[in-house]
Design an enzyme around this catalytic site. Structure first.
Site, PDB file in Angstrom:
ATOM      1  N   PHE A  55      18.113  26.382  28.276  1.00 21.32           N
ATOM      2  CA  PHE A  55      17.070  26.730  27.300  1.00 21.32           C
ATOM      3  C   PHE A  55      15.693  26.244  27.715  1.00 21.32           C
ATOM      4  O   PHE A  55      14.685  26.726  27.197  1.00 21.32           O
ATOM      5  CB  PHE A  55      17.442  26.197  25.901  1.00 21.32           C
ATOM      6  CG  PHE A  55      16.901  24.835  25.593  1.00 21.32           C
ATOM      7  CD1 PHE A  55      17.573  23.695  25.982  1.00 21.32           C
ATOM      8  CD2 PHE A  55      15.702  24.688  24.916  1.00 21.32           C
ATOM      9  CE1 PHE A  55      17.064  22.441  25.702  1.00 21.32           C
ATOM     10  CE2 PHE A  55      15.188  23.435  24.627  1.00 21.32           C
ATOM     11  CZ  PHE A  55      15.871  22.311  25.030  1.00 21.32           C
ATOM     12  N   LYS A  56      15.636  25.305  28.658  1.00 22.63           N
ATOM     13  CA  LYS A  56      14.335  24.797  29.089  1.00 22.63           C
ATOM     14  C   LYS A  56      13.430  25.924  29.594  1.00 22.63           C
ATOM     15  O   LYS A  56      12.205  25.823  29.502  1.00 22.63           O
ATOM     16  CB  LYS A  56      14.505  23.764  30.207  1.00 22.63           C
ATOM     17  CG  LYS A  56      15.403  22.580  29.882  1.00 22.63           C
ATOM     18  CD  LYS A  56      14.798  21.663  28.850  1.00 22.63           C
ATOM     19  CE  LYS A  56      15.433  20.280  28.799  1.00 22.63           C
ATOM     20  NZ  LYS A  56      16.827  20.242  28.326  1.00 22.63           N
ATOM     21  N   ASP A  57      14.013  26.993  30.146  1.00 24.64           N
ATOM     22  CA  ASP A  57      13.204  28.112  30.650  1.00 24.64           C
ATOM     23  C   ASP A  57      12.375  28.762  29.544  1.00 24.64           C
ATOM     24  O   ASP A  57      11.280  29.260  29.806  1.00 24.64           O
ATOM     25  CB  ASP A  57      14.113  29.208  31.238  1.00 24.64           C
ATOM     26  CG  ASP A  57      14.784  28.779  32.544  1.00 24.64           C
ATOM     27  OD1 ASP A  57      14.137  28.087  33.349  1.00 24.64           O
ATOM     28  OD2 ASP A  57      15.952  29.162  32.742  1.00 24.64           O
ATOM     29  N   LEU A  79       9.366  26.436  29.337  1.00 27.70           N
ATOM     30  CA  LEU A  79       8.665  26.105  30.586  1.00 27.70           C
ATOM     31  C   LEU A  79       8.081  27.316  31.280  1.00 27.70           C
ATOM     32  O   LEU A  79       7.056  27.221  31.957  1.00 27.70           O
ATOM     33  CB  LEU A  79       9.584  25.318  31.517  1.00 27.70           C
ATOM     34  CG  LEU A  79       9.564  23.818  31.188  1.00 27.70           C
ATOM     35  CD1 LEU A  79      10.736  23.096  31.837  1.00 27.70           C
ATOM     36  CD2 LEU A  79       8.254  23.171  31.618  1.00 27.70           C
TER      37      LEU A  79
END
Ligand SMILES: *Cc1c(COP(=O)(O)O)cnc(C)c1O
Length: 465
Positions: free
Chosen positions: A111-113, A116
């Site tokens: 989920f960081k994408d 970011l």
């Protein structure tokens, strides 16, 4: 829109300044001076809208004065162009009134994408305007690093240093970072835990001459732009369901779940925000016992949540205290010294009005992977499974329809953690195309001791022309 610090000693900053700085100069975290508001009608209209359009509408309330509408639209479109699901964050039903919100369709499968990719786009635009270079120093528990590298690798005027705890992340997570060929990407395998890595980032920031010499900045979830981008899926999921839901959030640094609080403060109806932790249960203990105290860091099946100091909790504490920086600032410095903070009754009551918390063991995590597989044939990753395990503590998966829909944030693709999946269900998840061939690429990383002075020298040596 202006941004203020949770510690009350920093001048108000624009969105771009807060974006490029990461941490506020007084050591606090940035928050908007006041939360933008969305009416129920505006939120209902998000139903069926393109994710990118909702993201634009929400982000534009924060970026006003820093980015034009055209710049923001371009940034958002570019950010989500590499996702492999057109919905960006699809909602999948796994039982009556129970859903997974899939947040792993970006380039690094976690989920960081979602945040970011947006941050990288905004960062390069803000930096181009300001001129000069920036050095990003990030600590990663596994997923932030690869997502930051995917978002920032190859961009001009930026160097990216990523520290991961050596041997404490999965092979796939490591390979996603160390096989990046861009010259502006520098990997450090730190002899220590994630908390040690995060401690070094904080120590380097605290060294003002060093931080300013290298124009140091942060893309960890202390950066408010990430919270702003993460609010969006709380809105899209709720609009799709047409009623307030309980969100169960696999939690480490408290960034993702704080984005849920932000959405609520912006007018979104939410039944409960449920903190799901692994054996690193500092947040569950804080909520349930009223004492925020960090213990020893345990290595678990869900390494991206092996965290004992949840940086973003400071934002929730600041809000729960009625935005009282005079309480938050000394409370956080006491905590930094003693690793323990007794929560005042009023702050605890505010937190409990919004949040519940459940911690789960590795055994319960495996059981949750097994239960979802058996019931739906779907393979989930161990972080998502910590969320499912928490939801199962609220009510068994097969029990009757809950009064409010339960949405479990599915934070990673199972192929990032094949070993844990195999332990749970006996077979490894199929390898997606994005991961094929990683094993055959050369790796680049420097193994370094847990020593800020050493890390500083390494950064200087890599930045030297
Ligand atoms: C980072 C991460 C989390 C925890 O998110 P926080 O914002 O740090 O609470 C959960 N699951 C996965 C897969 C992650 O990468």
């Amino acid at each position: 829109m202006q941004f203020i610090s949770t510690r009350g000693q920093a001048p108000p900053a624009s969105f771009s300044d807060a974006l490029l700085a990461g941490l506020a100069p007084d050591g606090g975290l940035y928050l908007p001076q006041s939360w933008p508001q969305f009416t129920p009608a505006e939120i209902a209209a998000f139903k069926g809208a393109r994710y990118q359009d909702v993201a634009f509408q929400i982000l534009s309330r924060f970026t006003q004065g820093s980015f034009s509408d055209a710049e923001l639209r371009d940034a958002v479109e570019a950010a989500y162009a590499k996702f492999d699901a057109s919905e960006i964050a699809p909602l999948v039903e796994i039982g009556e009134g129970r859903y997974l919100l899939e947040l792993f369709h970006g380039p690094t499968l976690a989920f960081k994408d979602v945040a970011l990719q947006v941050l990288g786009q905004l960062f390069s635009r803000a930096l181009a305007r300001r001129g000069g270079r920036a050095t990003i120093v990030a600590a990663t528990s596994g997923d932030t690093g690869s997502a930051a590298i995917a978002a920032l690798g190859g961009l001009p005027n930026i160097d990216v240093f990523v520290m991961h705890p050596r041997g404490r992340i999965s092979d796939v997570q490591r390979l996603q970072m160390t096989t990046c060929a861009h010259a502006n990407v520098h990997n450090i395998a730190l002899e220590g835990s994630f908390d040690d890595a995060q401690g070094i980032v904080k120590a380097l920031f605290a060294d003002a001459p060093f931080a300013s010499t290298i124009s140091m900045t942060a893309v960890n979830s202390i950066n408010f732009a990430r919270i702003a981008a993460q609010c969006v899926y709380y809105f899209t999921a709720t609009a799709q369901l047409g009623q307030p839901a309980s969100f169960v959030v696999p939690t480490g640094n408290f960034g993702d779940i704080f984005a849920g609080e932000a959405a609520m403060r912006m007018g979104l109806g939410v039944a409960r925000l449920v903190i799901a932790t692994n054996a690193n249960d500092i947040l569950a203990r804080a909520l349930n016992d009223g004492v925020y105290a960090s213990g020893t860091n345990h290595a678990t099946l869900s390494p991206s949540m092996d965290i004992q100091v949840a940086s973003n909790f400071e934002r929730a504490l600041f809000e729960a205290s009625g935005r009282d920086a005079d309480w938050t600032a000394p409370a956080m410095s006491d905590f930094a010294r003693t690793r323990k903070l007794e929560l005042p009754a009023s702050v605890l009551a505010e937190l409990r009005a919004r949040y519940s918390a459940f911690a789960s063991s590795d055994e319960q995590t495996r059981a949750a992977i097994g239960a979802v597989y058996k019931q739906t044939g779907r393979i989930i990753d161990p972080h998502t499974a910590v969320g499912v395990a928490a939801a199962m503590k609220m009510a068994p998966l097969r029990s009757q329809k809950p009064s409010a829909p339960v949405v479990i944030l599915s934070t990673a693709h199972p192929a990032k953690f094949p070993q844990a999946v195999k332990e749970a269900i006996g077979t490894a998840p199929p390898e997606p195309a994005r991961l094929a061939g990683l094993k055959n690429l050369p790796e680049r990383m420097e193994i370094l001791a847990n020593d800020p002075a050493l890390i500083k020298r390494f950064i200087f040596s890599r930045l030297a022309p």
